[in-house]
Design a protein around this motif. Sequence first.
Motif, mmCIF file in Angstrom:
data_model
loop_
_atom_site.group_PDB
_atom_site.id
_atom_site.type_symbol
_atom_site.label_atom_id
_atom_site.label_comp_id
_atom_site.label_asym_id
_atom_site.label_seq_id
_atom_site.Cartn_x
_atom_site.Cartn_y
_atom_site.Cartn_z
ATOM 1 N N VAL A 1 -17.656 2.741 4.230
ATOM 2 C CA VAL A 1 -16.995 4.044 4.268
ATOM 3 C C VAL A 1 -15.601 3.897 4.872
ATOM 4 O O VAL A 1 -14.631 4.469 4.362
ATOM 5 C CB VAL A 1 -17.838 5.079 5.053
ATOM 6 N N LEU A 2 -15.489 3.137 5.940
ATOM 7 C CA LEU A 2 -14.186 2.926 6.572
ATOM 8 C C LEU A 2 -13.223 2.244 5.600
ATOM 9 O O LEU A 2 -12.066 2.660 5.466
ATOM 10 C CB LEU A 2 -14.339 2.111 7.856
ATOM 11 N N VAL A 3 -13.701 1.236 4.897
ATOM 12 C CA VAL A 3 -12.863 0.550 3.911
ATOM 13 C C VAL A 3 -12.454 1.515 2.797
ATOM 14 O O VAL A 3 -11.289 1.539 2.378
ATOM 15 C CB VAL A 3 -13.586 -0.696 3.344
ATOM 16 N N ALA B 1 -8.683 2.578 1.979
ATOM 17 C CA ALA B 1 -8.190 2.330 0.624
ATOM 18 C C ALA B 1 -7.689 3.623 -0.016
ATOM 19 O O ALA B 1 -6.653 3.628 -0.699
ATOM 20 C CB ALA B 1 -9.282 1.700 -0.229
ATOM 21 N N ALA B 2 -8.399 4.721 0.211
ATOM 22 C CA ALA B 2 -7.958 6.014 -0.319
ATOM 23 C C ALA B 2 -6.619 6.407 0.294
ATOM 24 O O ALA B 2 -5.725 6.892 -0.413
ATOM 25 C CB ALA B 2 -9.013 7.091 -0.040
ATOM 26 N N ALA B 3 -6.464 6.187 1.587
ATOM 27 C CA ALA B 3 -5.188 6.496 2.245
ATOM 28 C C ALA B 3 -4.055 5.690 1.633
ATOM 29 O O ALA B 3 -2.975 6.221 1.343
ATOM 30 C CB ALA B 3 -5.289 6.225 3.750
ATOM 31 N N GLY B 4 -4.291 4.401 1.413
ATOM 32 C CA GLY B 4 -3.269 3.550 0.806
ATOM 33 C C GLY B 4 -2.949 3.958 -0.620
ATOM 34 O O GLY B 4 -1.777 4.027 -1.014
ATOM 35 N N ALA B 5 -3.981 4.235 -1.392
ATOM 36 C CA ALA B 5 -3.767 4.644 -2.787
ATOM 37 C C ALA B 5 -3.014 5.966 -2.865
ATOM 38 O O ALA B 5 -2.097 6.120 -3.688
ATOM 39 C CB ALA B 5 -5.107 4.755 -3.502
ATOM 40 N N ARG C 1 5.071 6.512 2.715
ATOM 41 C CA ARG C 1 5.655 5.740 3.826
ATOM 42 C C ARG C 1 4.579 4.937 4.533
ATOM 43 O O ARG C 1 3.447 5.392 4.679
ATOM 44 C CB ARG C 1 6.308 6.669 4.845
ATOM 45 N N VAL C 2 4.960 3.785 5.011
ATOM 46 C CA VAL C 2 4.034 2.943 5.756
ATOM 47 C C VAL C 2 3.606 3.648 7.044
ATOM 48 O O VAL C 2 2.428 3.598 7.429
ATOM 49 C CB VAL C 2 4.670 1.564 6.062
ATOM 50 N N ALA C 3 4.521 4.337 7.702
ATOM 51 C CA ALA C 3 4.186 5.039 8.950
ATOM 52 C C ALA C 3 3.132 6.116 8.702
ATOM 53 O O ALA C 3 2.204 6.280 9.510
ATOM 54 C CB ALA C 3 5.440 5.656 9.567
ATOM 55 N N ASP C 4 3.246 6.833 7.593
ATOM 56 C CA ASP C 4 2.240 7.850 7.254
ATOM 57 C C ASP C 4 0.887 7.192 6.998
ATOM 58 O O ASP C 4 -0.157 7.696 7.424
ATOM 59 C CB ASP C 4 2.667 8.638 6.011
ATOM 60 N N PHE C 5 0.914 6.070 6.303
ATOM 61 C CA PHE C 5 -0.318 5.324 6.035
ATOM 62 C C PHE C 5 -0.981 4.896 7.338
ATOM 63 O O PHE C 5 -2.203 5.012 7.488
ATOM 64 C CB PHE C 5 -0.007 4.109 5.157
ATOM 65 N N MET C 6 -0.199 4.428 8.291
ATOM 66 C CA MET C 6 -0.763 3.970 9.562
ATOM 67 C C MET C 6 -1.410 5.118 10.347
ATOM 68 O O MET C 6 -2.446 4.931 10.983
ATOM 69 C CB MET C 6 0.305 3.271 10.404
ATOM 70 N N VAL C 7 -0.809 6.300 10.278
ATOM 71 C CA VAL C 7 -1.414 7.474 10.931
ATOM 72 C C VAL C 7 -2.753 7.784 10.282
ATOM 73 O O VAL C 7 -3.743 8.078 10.963
ATOM 74 C CB VAL C 7 -0.458 8.690 10.845
ATOM 75 N N LYS C 8 -2.803 7.700 8.963
ATOM 76 C CA LYS C 8 -4.055 7.962 8.243
ATOM 77 C C LYS C 8 -5.113 6.910 8.569
ATOM 78 O O LYS C 8 -6.289 7.244 8.735
ATOM 79 C CB LYS C 8 -3.785 8.003 6.735
ATOM 80 N N VAL C 9 -4.698 5.655 8.681
ATOM 81 C CA VAL C 9 -5.634 4.581 9.044
ATOM 82 C C VAL C 9 -6.201 4.825 10.439
ATOM 83 O O VAL C 9 -7.409 4.655 10.676
ATOM 84 C CB VAL C 9 -4.958 3.199 8.949
ATOM 85 N N ALA C 10 -5.358 5.238 11.365
ATOM 86 C CA ALA C 10 -5.831 5.551 12.720
ATOM 87 C C ALA C 10 -6.842 6.690 12.680
ATOM 88 O O ALA C 10 -7.872 6.648 13.370
ATOM 89 C CB ALA C 10 -4.654 5.907 13.623
ATOM 90 N N GLY C 11 -6.577 7.700 11.857
ATOM 91 C CA GLY C 11 -7.527 8.801 11.697
ATOM 92 C C GLY C 11 -8.851 8.315 11.139
ATOM 93 O O GLY C 11 -9.922 8.712 11.614
ATOM 94 N N CYS C 12 -8.789 7.438 10.141
ATOM 95 C CA CYS C 12 -10.019 6.877 9.554
ATOM 96 C C CYS C 12 -10.831 6.142 10.622
ATOM 97 O O CYS C 12 -12.054 6.325 10.719
ATOM 98 C CB CYS C 12 -9.687 5.906 8.422
ATOM 99 N N GLY C 13 -10.168 5.326 11.409
ATOM 100 C CA GLY C 13 -10.854 4.577 12.456
ATOM 101 C C GLY C 13 -11.501 5.474 13.493
ATOM 102 O O GLY C 13 -12.651 5.269 13.883
#
Length: 118
Positions: free
Chosen positions: A60-62, A66-70, A84-96
């Motif tokens: 689920v985390l993966v 992946a959805a955030a990146g796509a 933006r990469v910065a937006d992606f990183m915020v989303k990854v932190a949220g996923c985690g």
Amino acid sequence: MSRASRYLGWLILAAITVATVAPIGYRPISGMPVSIERFGAFALLAFLLALGYPRHRWQVLVLAVAAAGALEAFQLLEVTRHGRVADFMVKVAGCGCGAAASLAAGLLWPRLGPRGEA
């Protein structure tokens, strides 16, 4: 609870997808800073799906990352949006954080754990 979490998680992913790839004029605005909106949306997504699929939290985390990146990449196809990469990183932190909160909820309330998953 597990079935409801699954349905809500997939609905949240659909809503995030529409809000992310639609022209900027159609994006819902909550009044919160956009980084908090992004973080919260993906934390909720990962939390609900990890709660709905407790034996597959890593997958689920993966999937959520992946959805955030796509979705960030798809924004590059819309003229009024930007990925933006910065937006992606915020989303990854949220996923985690969402996945971790699901794990914590399963430990605190064992009935939420993987016992009855199909």
